[in-house]
Structures are given as C-alpha cells and as structure tokens.
Design a protein around this motif. Structure first.
Motif, PDB file in Angstrom:
ATOM      1  N   GLN A 130      26.753  47.673 -61.807  1.00  0.00           N
ATOM      2  CA  GLN A 130      25.713  48.183 -60.920  1.00  0.00           C
ATOM      3  C   GLN A 130      26.377  48.737 -59.658  1.00  0.00           C
ATOM      4  O   GLN A 130      27.188  48.071 -59.026  1.00  0.00           O
ATOM      5  N   SER A 162      22.600  42.319 -59.718  1.00  0.00           N
ATOM      6  CA  SER A 162      22.969  43.080 -60.925  1.00  0.00           C
ATOM      7  C   SER A 162      22.180  42.675 -62.162  1.00  0.00           C
ATOM      8  O   SER A 162      22.205  43.387 -63.167  1.00  0.00           O
ATOM      9  N   GLN A 166      26.916  47.039 -47.938  1.00  0.00           N
ATOM     10  CA  GLN A 166      26.156  46.952 -49.194  1.00  0.00           C
ATOM     11  C   GLN A 166      24.671  46.733 -48.931  1.00  0.00           C
ATOM     12  O   GLN A 166      23.826  47.181 -49.695  1.00  0.00           O
ATOM     13  N   TRP A 202      20.126  50.800 -56.139  1.00  0.00           N
ATOM     14  CA  TRP A 202      21.248  50.457 -57.020  1.00  0.00           C
ATOM     15  C   TRP A 202      20.945  50.938 -58.428  1.00  0.00           C
ATOM     16  O   TRP A 202      19.805  50.824 -58.895  1.00  0.00           O
ATOM     17  N   PRO A 217      25.868  51.728 -56.134  1.00  0.00           N
ATOM     18  CA  PRO A 217      24.867  52.485 -55.376  1.00  0.00           C
ATOM     19  C   PRO A 217      24.488  53.745 -56.154  1.00  0.00           C
ATOM     20  O   PRO A 217      25.359  54.405 -56.728  1.00  0.00           O
TER      21      PRO A 217
END
Ligand SMILES: Cc1cc2nc3c(=O)[nH]c(=O)nc-3n(C[C@H](O)[C@H](O)[C@H](O)COP(=O)(O)OP(=O)(O)OC[C@H]3O[C@@H](n4cnc5c(N)ncnc54)[C@H](O)[C@@H]3O)c2cc1C
Ligand SMILES: Nc1ncnc2c1ncn2[C@@H]1O[C@H](COP(=O)(O)O)[C@@H](O)[C@H]1O
Lengths: 306, 252
Positions: free
Chosen positions: B9, B66, B26, B32, B11
């Motif tokens: 995963q 994720s 982040q 994402w 951006p």
C-alpha cells in the motif's frame, strides 16, 4: 575500500554508463574492479581510466539474461566494499540478487554519492528526495547520466574466468522490437507526444524532429492507451519509463503528475501546448504556447539549420 | 499449487507528498492505494489461478491501514490474506525481504508475483531479492504470464526488446504494466470479501529476527525547486527557444 563495478552491456558492446560508474567510483577512492558478464566489453572496460582490474566472466549462462544464474557466478567475484551497477531494469534485478546472496542491503538508482557514502535518491516518483548512509558493505545502482564519466587512457589487466551456472529461465522466443528507433531510456534528448497530437499518424512530425537531433520519441499514457500504433515501450511516467535526458520536449502533453513522475528530473524541459494553463508549463524551462501544427514545422526547420 | 501475490500500500499516485521533520509525512497522505504494478501482479495471479486452479494468497507487510488493500484484493478473488504488521518505512532491503520470504514460506507458495518496483521506494529490489532467498527462478519486467505444460511462459522486457521465456516452479515474476485491463470488483465480491478473515502476524511470529537496518535514512526533503521557466506566446517564438537551447542551456 574495494569497489566492484558490474559492467553494463549494450548488445555486444560496453554501455557508456559503465564509464559513469567508474567516474563515480573514482570520486569515492578505492580500488576499482570491473566485472564483465559474458566477457562483453572487457577490452573497452580495461581502457577506462581508474580501472585496476577487469574480470571477464565467460560461461554459457551469460548467453541470455537470468539474474539468478548470473548472480550465482558473479557474487564470489564481488569484493566486500561496495558493489556498483547501473539502475537499468536488468541492472537493478542483478544488483538485488547479488546483495541478497552477499547478505547486504541494496540501494537503487542513486543520483548522488559522496565519499562519506552519503547516498541521494529520489523516492515517491520524484516527489521527495532521500539521503541515507550505509553502515557496512552494500550494493548500489546509479542512475544513468547522473554522474560524470571517467575518461579513457587506462590499461587494466584482464583476467578471464570460466564459470557457469544452471539456467532456469529459458528463452523461447524473441519478439521483435516495435521500431528501429532509439529507446527513450537510452536517449540524451527525447521528444514526446501526448493525446494533443490528435492522431498516431501525426507522430511522424515528432520522428522528423527526432531524426535531426538524434532524439528518441516518447509518449504519454493517454497516447499509448488511445492508439495501438504507439507501444507501451514509448511511455514515459509513473507506469512507463523514468527518463533523465539533457533535453525533454513535451508536445501536446498536459503534464499530469504521473507523467511528470517519469521526466521531471530532465535537465531541460521544453513544452509545446496550446493551453497556456497546462500544468506542463509549471515544470518547463522553456514553454511555447502554440499548437504543434504551427510549432513543429518551425522547430524542424530551425534545428535543421543549426 | 499455491500462488502468492505481494501487495504494497502506497500513497495514491495523485496524492501530494509533504515532508516534515526530515521525513515524508505519512499522516498527511490523502489517499492510499495498491502500488500500480502490484495491481498487474494481482490480475495475472488471478488469471493463473483461474487457468490452473490452486489457492491464491495476498501478502503484505505494512502498518494497520494496509489491511484495507487486502480486503480489496479479496473482492476480486484472492482466497486468503496474510498481513505482517510492521512499519517498513525505515527498513533496509535485507529486512523487508527476509520478512516477505518467511511469509511466503509460511503460506507454502511456490509461485510468486509482485510489482517491478513500488511507487514509494521506487527501488525494484524486493522481488529479485526474495527470489534469491527462496531459491526461486526470477523473471523481471513481465507484462504477461500463462501456464505452459508443467511450467509457465512469461513475456518480459529486456534491453533489446521483448522475449518469451519459460520457467518452472518455484519461480517469481516481477510485473511491469500488463498487457491486459485490470478487473474491477463487483458487489458480490465486495460483500464476500468483508466476511473473509485476514491472518495477522508479526515478523517475530514468522521467526524473523530483523536485526539492525544496514542503511540509515538521514533525511527526506522535497525535490529541489526549479527556477521558474520562461514562457513564450505563439509559434513565432520557436527560433528564440532554439537559440536559447543552444546558447543558454547548451543542450543542442
Ligand atoms: C496509476 C496511474 C498511472 C499513470 N501513469 C502514467 C504514465 O506513466 N505516463 C503518463 O503520461 N500518464 C500516466 N497516467 C495518466 C495521466 O494521469 C494522464 O491521464 C496522462 O498523462 C494524460 O496524457 P496527455 O497529457 O497526453 O493527455 P491530456 O491530458 O488529454 O492532454 C492533452 C494536451 O494536449 C494539448 N493539446 C491539444 N491539442 C493540441 C495541439 N493541437 N497542439 C498542442 N497541444 C495540444 C491540450 O491542451 C492538453 O494539455 C497515469 C494515471 C494513473 C491513474
Ligand atoms: N512491504 C511490502 N509488502 C508487500 N509487498 C511488498 C512490500 N515491499 C515491496 N513489496 C513488493 O515488491 C515490489 C517491489 O518493491 P520495491 O523493491 O520496494 O520497489 C512491490 O511492487 C511489491 O510487489
């Protein structure tokens, strides 16, 4: 410090990036050994100034690319300082396999390195820059055209080693390259067309300009996706090729962030676009607000008269 | 046969990247997504499963967020999901590869598909490194893969063009942009995926001793600003620009 360089080949010759690797190694200081997979370019490599020794690796496994087999033969010849290769796709694959076999980290696609081993590379598709430091030996790959090449004038000894390894990736069939044209990842000047070219046949106008200045012709994803005549091998950007030429000319390309990701680090960028607000003008060193129908004939004539 | 696809995963390609305190921030990433090439790896993993049968497991190593990406993969047909929960942002290639190699062994997969490079690291190290750790054949820059006899046939890009190669398992393919369209999940798939359980483990659970990273990140910074460019109106300006390319920029 030992520096082992993995020579890059271009068909049956040494690829010019190899001299850039030696140039970068010389700025770090240390003894430079060049490994030539398949023996390709061994003589040319021995003539690069700053090279202490060339190891020419001869073996059946080098007749086609198998990073597993190649790294198996090459790793024992890598010193325990720094191993350096080109960040071409095959260069990265080989570097990662060698690093794994040596049990050391690999750092790919450096655009800078200093003698404190501070490494610079671009991350997030060029949206940020990372600097890092290796604490021990490591494998690195360098971006093409980012480092000064070493000059000729060396006369290193060439040691030939016969050694092969079992090949597990067998080539069944070669598929002819889409065109005879220069590949964008190899070119120092690129002229790319986007959807604004209107029709794939209009890429002939880009070819004409490219032929005059020895450029490669690239394309945006919109052009590749819209027209079968424009192969993916021409695509520049996030899901295409990352290029680093001295001059990038974008014609009829809006400048979407995914396109910029692949070409933003070009030394000079020229944009030809009829829309004065196109985002490509935000990264262009020289922007020309015009249609390609008007601008390209004039560009061709001007270049032909140089 | 068990097939594994490695998904990361990252951006979204449209997301802005901000830097704060010497690191990419982040927490400011708006969206994402699955790394673009990994989507092609997933598509061809599904095709291999459809053609040859077997189980398809999606593996990721990353923070808690994720897991959504794994559920998305289940919605298009992945059978099971393994999430190694860890922050990979300061890991070196050796560490991430040893985790993923252990995760693949844990699932018993002998056919592995992944992206040629992740959209955050831009490295292209993980696939070949994992193949080496597993003693699997490695085929890079793949745009298509299918079953042939007891093995596989893949189309890959090399510097001189494309070629078709055959390999047998254990093998790993790193994907370039594929030759096919990506499938989208349907409502039934999305509903089914919500019910699937993600196996969540730590690196330690897999028996991986990470040790120290051999590469220390010094800092992240925004890309160097380019001086503002010069803009000209109309095709009449072409001769001026050509002159500047020759005299100012020295590139032609
Ligand atoms: C995950 C993902 C990955 C992607 N990867 C890539 C990638 O690798 N590479 C890439 O390029 N894109 C990529 N894209 C697509 C990207 O978002 C854009 O859609 C694409 O770059 C647009 O291409 P374009 O500029 O040719 O077309 P458009 O955006 O349609 O722009 C055409 C331009 O031509 C101009 N124009 C029109 N007529 C003329 C004329 N006669 N003369 C001069 N100018 C004219 C217009 O003003 C316009 O600016 C990706 C997208 C996603 C979501
Ligand atoms: N943390 C991760 N979790 C799952 N897959 C990963 C991870 N890191 C890398 N990969 C896989 O390896 C590919 C290459 O990553 P990289 O070497 O970082 O460029 C990615 O496209 C993924 O398929």
């Amino acid at each position: 410090m030992d520096i082992t360089i993995i020579a890059e080949s271009n068909g049956n010759e040494l690829h010019p990036v190899t001299s850039q690797l030696v140039g970068a190694a010389s700025t770090l200081g240390g003894t430079v050994t060049v490994l030539c997979p398949g023996g390709i370019g061994e003589k040319e490599a021995s003539e690069i100034s700053g090279v202490a020794k060339v190891v020419s690796l001869k073996g059946d496994c080098f007749s086609s690319f198998d990073s597993g087999a190649w790294s198996h033969v090459m790793t024992p010849h890598c010193g325990d300082g720094i191993v350096m290769g080109s960040s071409s796709p095959s260069g990265r694959e080989l570097a990662a396999q060698i690093a794994s076999k040596m049990g050391v980290p690999v750092v790919q696609d450096l655009t800078g390195i200093d003698n404190g081993l501070m490494m610079t590379r671009s991350i997030y598709s060029g949206k940020a820059v990372e600097t890092s430091n290796a604490s021990g030996s490591c494998v690195i790959t360098l971006r093409q055209n980012a480092f000064e090449a070493a000059s000729l004038g060396g006369s290193a000894e060439v040691v030939t080693v016969d050694s092969s390894s079992e090949v597990s990736v067998a080539v069944k069939e070669a598929i002819a390259k889409a065109g005879e044209r220069l590949d964008v990842s190899e070119a120092d000047i690129i002229i790319s067309g986007g959807r604004g070219m209107g029709d794939p046949a209009n890429f002939s106008h880009l070819n004409e300009v490219a032929d005059i200045i020895g450029a490669a012709v690239g394309a945006s994803r919109a052009a590749v996706d819209s027209w079968d005549e424009i192969p993916h091998s021409m695509q520049v950007g996030q899901t295409g090729k990352t290029v680093n030429p001295s001059l990038y000319i974008a014609v009829g390309i809006s400048g979407a962030i995914q396109h910029l990701a692949g070409m933003r680090s070009s030394k000079y960028i020229v944009a030809i676009n009829k829309d004065p607000d196109a985002p490509i003008f935000g990264v262009a060193d020289y922007g020309i607000v015009a249609t390609w129908e008007e601008a390209l004939p004039s560009l061709r004539d001007e270049l032909a008269n140089l | 046969m068990t097939i594994a696809v490695l998904l990361k995963q990252v951006p979204d390609t449209t997301a802005k990247i901000a830097v704060s305190g010497g690191r990419v921030d982040q927490s400011s990433v708006a969206k994402w997504s699955t790394s673009p090439y990994d989507e092609y790896a997933l598509e061809y993993a599904l095709q291999l499963k459809e053609a040859g049968g077997g189980d398809l497991v999606a593996i990721t190593c990353g923070p808690a967020r994720s897991s959504k990406m794994l559920t998305d993969a289940a919605a298009v047909g992945v059978d099971s999901m393994l999430h190694v929960v860890a922050d990979t942002s300061e890991m070196d290639s050796t560490q991430i590869q040893s985790i993923l190699a252990a995760a693949i062994k844990h699932c018993g997969a002998e056919i592995i598909l992944c992206g040629k490079q992740a959209a955050d690291t831009n490295s292209g190290s993980t696939g070949p490194g994992v193949a080496s750790l597993l003693g699997a054949s490695c085929v890079g820059m793949v745009s298509e893969v299918g079953i042939e006899g007891d093995g596989f046939i893949a189309q890959r890009g090399i510097s001189s063009g494309d070629e078709r190669v055959v390999v047998s398992k254990p093998c790993l393919f790193t994907f370039d942009k594929g030759l096919t369209e990506l499938r989208r999940p349907n409502v039934k798939g999305i509903m089914m995926a919500k019910k699937k359980v993600i196996e969540s483990v730590s690196a330690g659970d897999l028996g991986v001793d990470l040790g120290e990273s051999g590469v220390k990140i010094n800092s992240h910074a925004p890309p160097p600003e380019k001086p503002p460019g010069q803009k000209f109106e109309g095709a009449e300006s072409v001769p001026t620009v050509v002159a500047k390319l020759r005299e100012e920029a020295n590139v032609i």
